[in-house]
Structures are given as C-alpha cells and as structure tokens.
Design a protein around this motif. Structure first.
Motif, PDB file in Angstrom:
ATOM      1  N   GLU A 125       0.799  -1.310   0.009  1.00 35.28           N
ATOM      2  CA  GLU A 125       0.056   0.099  -0.002  1.00 35.28           C
ATOM      3  C   GLU A 125       0.873   1.181   0.007  1.00 35.28           C
ATOM      4  OE1 GLU A 125      -3.214   1.776   2.963  1.00 35.28           O
ATOM      5  OE2 GLU A 125      -3.401  -0.355   2.632  1.00 35.28           O
ATOM      6  N   ASP A 126       1.954   1.095   0.733  1.00 29.49           N
ATOM      7  CA  ASP A 126       2.768   2.235   0.876  1.00 29.49           C
ATOM      8  C   ASP A 126       4.349   1.654   0.778  1.00 29.49           C
ATOM      9  OD1 ASP A 126       4.595   4.417   1.478  1.00 29.49           O
ATOM     10  OD2 ASP A 126       3.873   4.745   3.477  1.00 29.49           O
ATOM     11  N   LYS A 127       4.880   1.960  -0.495  1.00 33.35           N
ATOM     12  CA  LYS A 127       6.308   1.239  -0.770  1.00 33.35           C
ATOM     13  C   LYS A 127       7.447   1.595   0.273  1.00 33.35           C
ATOM     14  CE  LYS A 127       7.136   4.411  -4.504  1.00 33.35           C
ATOM     15  NZ  LYS A 127       7.140   4.471  -6.160  1.00 33.35           N
ATOM     16  N   TYR A 128       7.105   2.941   0.759  1.00 35.35           N
ATOM     17  CA  TYR A 128       8.430   3.430   1.467  1.00 35.35           C
ATOM     18  C   TYR A 128       8.298   2.950   2.910  1.00 35.35           C
ATOM     19  CZ  TYR A 128       8.792   6.729  -2.086  1.00 35.35           C
ATOM     20  OH  TYR A 128       9.108   7.243  -3.386  1.00 35.35           O
ATOM     21  N   THR A 129       6.895   2.742   3.297  1.00 39.54           N
ATOM     22  CA  THR A 129       6.695   2.016   4.674  1.00 39.54           C
ATOM     23  C   THR A 129       7.260   0.481   4.563  1.00 39.54           C
ATOM     24  OG1 THR A 129       4.904   3.287   5.238  1.00 39.54           O
ATOM     25  CG2 THR A 129       5.201   1.172   6.404  1.00 39.54           C
ATOM     26  N   TYR A 130       7.131  -0.253   3.491  1.00 44.52           N
ATOM     27  CA  TYR A 130       7.311  -1.445   3.149  1.00 44.52           C
ATOM     28  C   TYR A 130       9.078  -1.448   2.976  1.00 44.52           C
ATOM     29  CZ  TYR A 130       8.654  -5.457   0.454  1.00 44.52           C
ATOM     30  OH  TYR A 130       9.349  -6.704   0.058  1.00 44.52           O
ATOM     31  N   LEU A 131       9.585  -0.681   2.429  1.00 43.50           N
ATOM     32  CA  LEU A 131      10.889  -0.682   2.335  1.00 43.50           C
ATOM     33  C   LEU A 131      11.525  -0.249   3.701  1.00 43.50           C
ATOM     34  CD1 LEU A 131      11.378   1.263  -1.303  1.00 43.50           C
ATOM     35  CD2 LEU A 131      11.925  -1.159  -0.756  1.00 43.50           C
ATOM     36  N   LYS A 132      11.213   0.483   4.355  1.00 44.54           N
ATOM     37  CA  LYS A 132      11.863   0.794   5.777  1.00 44.54           C
ATOM     38  C   LYS A 132      11.600  -0.347   6.681  1.00 44.54           C
ATOM     39  CE  LYS A 132      11.043   5.666   5.476  1.00 44.54           C
ATOM     40  NZ  LYS A 132      10.295   6.689   5.826  1.00 44.54           N
ATOM     41  N   ALA A 133      10.604  -1.092   6.586  1.00 39.68           N
ATOM     42  CA  ALA A 133      10.191  -2.360   7.338  1.00 39.68           C
ATOM     43  C   ALA A 133      11.211  -3.511   7.190  1.00 39.68           C
ATOM     44  CB  ALA A 133       8.790  -2.841   6.951  1.00 39.68           C
ATOM     45  N   LEU A 134      11.921  -3.358   6.057  1.00 38.50           N
ATOM     46  CA  LEU A 134      12.731  -4.410   5.462  1.00 38.50           C
ATOM     47  C   LEU A 134      13.967  -4.366   6.452  1.00 38.50           C
ATOM     48  CD1 LEU A 134      12.943  -4.600   1.831  1.00 38.50           C
ATOM     49  CD2 LEU A 134      11.731  -6.118   3.236  1.00 38.50           C
ATOM     50  N   ASP A 135      14.162  -3.140   7.086  1.00 37.90           N
ATOM     51  CA  ASP A 135      15.218  -2.766   8.146  1.00 37.90           C
ATOM     52  C   ASP A 135      16.662  -3.449   7.738  1.00 37.90           C
ATOM     53  OD1 ASP A 135      16.523  -1.694  10.149  1.00 37.90           O
ATOM     54  OD2 ASP A 135      15.801  -3.355  11.490  1.00 37.90           O
ATOM     55  N   LEU A 136      17.362  -3.011   6.860  1.00 40.76           N
ATOM     56  CA  LEU A 136      18.670  -3.405   6.128  1.00 40.76           C
ATOM     57  C   LEU A 136      19.931  -3.064   6.877  1.00 40.76           C
ATOM     58  CD1 LEU A 136      17.781  -3.904   2.401  1.00 40.76           C
ATOM     59  CD2 LEU A 136      17.726  -5.649   4.273  1.00 40.76           C
ATOM     60  N   LYS A 137      19.411  -1.749   7.751  1.00 41.42           N
ATOM     61  CA  LYS A 137      20.629  -1.244   8.534  1.00 41.42           C
ATOM     62  C   LYS A 137      21.467  -2.255   9.390  1.00 41.42           C
ATOM     63  CE  LYS A 137      19.298   3.336   8.310  1.00 41.42           C
ATOM     64  NZ  LYS A 137      18.952   4.671   8.924  1.00 41.42           N
ATOM     65  N   GLY A 138      22.722  -2.190   9.291  1.00 37.57           N
ATOM     66  CA  GLY A 138      23.423  -3.140  10.173  1.00 37.57           C
ATOM     67  C   GLY A 138      23.757  -4.731   9.265  1.00 37.57           C
ATOM     68  N   THR A 139      23.272  -4.581   8.239  1.00 37.55           N
ATOM     69  CA  THR A 139      23.784  -5.940   7.236  1.00 37.55           C
ATOM     70  C   THR A 139      24.553  -5.528   6.176  1.00 37.55           C
ATOM     71  OG1 THR A 139      21.533  -5.639   5.639  1.00 37.55           O
ATOM     72  CG2 THR A 139      21.046  -6.569   7.745  1.00 37.55           C
ATOM     73  N   SER A 140      24.969  -6.366   5.417  1.00 35.18           N
ATOM     74  CA  SER A 140      25.999  -6.065   4.353  1.00 35.18           C
ATOM     75  C   SER A 140      25.008  -5.672   3.008  1.00 35.18           C
ATOM     76  CB  SER A 140      26.910  -7.112   3.905  1.00 35.18           C
ATOM     77  OG  SER A 140      26.005  -8.337   3.578  1.00 35.18           O
ATOM     78  N   ASN A 141      23.501  -6.121   3.031  1.00 30.86           N
ATOM     79  CA  ASN A 141      22.817  -5.594   1.982  1.00 30.86           C
ATOM     80  C   ASN A 141      22.155  -4.308   1.858  1.00 30.86           C
ATOM     81  OD1 ASN A 141      22.247  -8.426   1.260  1.00 30.86           O
ATOM     82  ND2 ASN A 141      21.267  -8.919   3.375  1.00 30.86           N
ATOM     83  N   ARG A 142      22.323  -3.763   0.941  1.00 30.53           N
ATOM     84  CA  ARG A 142      21.842  -2.067   0.702  1.00 30.53           C
ATOM     85  C   ARG A 142      21.086  -2.265  -0.596  1.00 30.53           C
ATOM     86  NH1 ARG A 142      25.765   2.860   0.005  1.00 30.53           N
ATOM     87  NH2 ARG A 142      23.983   4.531  -0.200  1.00 30.53           N
ATOM     88  N   LEU A 143      19.849  -1.472  -0.197  1.00 27.33           N
ATOM     89  CA  LEU A 143      18.786  -1.346  -1.284  1.00 27.33           C
ATOM     90  C   LEU A 143      18.543   0.094  -1.580  1.00 27.33           C
ATOM     91  CD1 LEU A 143      16.344  -2.767  -2.879  1.00 27.33           C
ATOM     92  CD2 LEU A 143      14.868  -1.905  -0.760  1.00 27.33           C
ATOM     93  N   THR A 144      18.562   0.464  -3.008  1.00 28.98           N
ATOM     94  CA  THR A 144      18.606   1.945  -3.275  1.00 28.98           C
ATOM     95  C   THR A 144      17.505   2.002  -4.323  1.00 28.98           C
ATOM     96  OG1 THR A 144      20.954   2.345  -2.894  1.00 28.98           O
ATOM     97  CG2 THR A 144      19.700   3.962  -4.114  1.00 28.98           C
ATOM     98  N   LEU A 145      16.314   2.962  -3.971  1.00 30.38           N
ATOM     99  CA  LEU A 145      15.394   2.909  -5.072  1.00 30.38           C
ATOM    100  C   LEU A 145      15.419   4.169  -5.925  1.00 30.38           C
ATOM    101  CD1 LEU A 145      12.531   2.026  -6.228  1.00 30.38           C
ATOM    102  CD2 LEU A 145      11.372   2.893  -4.386  1.00 30.38           C
ATOM    103  N   ILE A 146      15.455   4.213  -6.918  1.00 24.03           N
ATOM    104  CA  ILE A 146      15.938   5.361  -7.911  1.00 24.03           C
ATOM    105  C   ILE A 146      14.423   5.557  -8.836  1.00 24.03           C
ATOM    106  CG2 ILE A 146      17.936   5.476  -7.730  1.00 24.03           C
ATOM    107  CD1 ILE A 146      18.297   4.440 -10.701  1.00 24.03           C
ATOM    108  N   ASP A 147      14.147   6.700  -9.509  1.00 24.40           N
ATOM    109  CA  ASP A 147      13.268   7.010 -10.232  1.00 24.40           C
ATOM    110  C   ASP A 147      13.727   7.018 -11.720  1.00 24.40           C
ATOM    111  OD1 ASP A 147      14.318   9.538 -10.415  1.00 24.40           O
ATOM    112  OD2 ASP A 147      12.841  10.620  -9.829  1.00 24.40           O
ATOM    113  N   SER A 148      13.149   6.917 -12.782  1.00 22.15           N
ATOM    114  CA  SER A 148      13.632   6.962 -13.989  1.00 22.15           C
ATOM    115  C   SER A 148      14.560   7.998 -14.339  1.00 22.15           C
ATOM    116  CB  SER A 148      12.395   6.874 -15.028  1.00 22.15           C
ATOM    117  OG  SER A 148      11.670   8.170 -15.163  1.00 22.15           O
TER     118      SER A 148
END
Length: 75
Positions: free
Chosen positions: A18-41
């Motif tokens: 419903e809200d992509k930003y809430t979904y992405l924040k809920a993944l809580d990747l801080k403190g991991t070696s995984n990084r996610l960056t969402l960009i526009d076109s």
C-alpha cells in the motif's frame, strides 16, 4: 543468482505494498551487508536503506544503473 532472487521478491513486495516506503523501511537492512536503493527513471534516489536520500547524488550514469536500464537487471 541469490541477489537476483531477493531483488525479485522485494520488487513484488513494492508493487503490492500500500505504501512502498513503509514496506522498504520495514525491511530494516541497516546493520547488514545488504543495501537497497530505489531510484526513479531520471536517477534521483527515492529511498536508500543505509543513507539519507538527501545525501546521495543522482545515480543515472552509474554503470549498474545503465546495465539495469539495458537488461532489466544490474548489480
């Protein structure tokens, strides 16, 4: 392949959320070696899991972004 699988799962989650930003924040990747960056076109950063978006420059001409624009996938 593992990164590609994770990317596909996250992409589907963004599409269905419903809200992509809430979904992405809920993944809580801080403190991991995984990084996610969402960009526009145009390459502007909309979300980053480790750094405030306002601190990041445009990503349009990064090699990984150019690769993704050509093939649909870039790492």
């Amino acid at each position: 392949e593992e990164v590609k699988e994770k990317t596909t799962i996250i992409s589907k989650g963004i599409e269905e959320a419903e809200d992509k930003y809430t979904y992405l924040k809920a993944l809580d990747l801080k403190g991991t070696s995984n990084r996610l960056t969402l960009i526009d076109s145009s390459g502007d950063v909309l979300f980053d899991s480790h750094v405030a978006e306002s601190n990041l420059e445009n990503h349009l001409f990064r090699l990984v972004v150019q690769e993704a624009m050509k093939t649909g996938y870039g790492v």
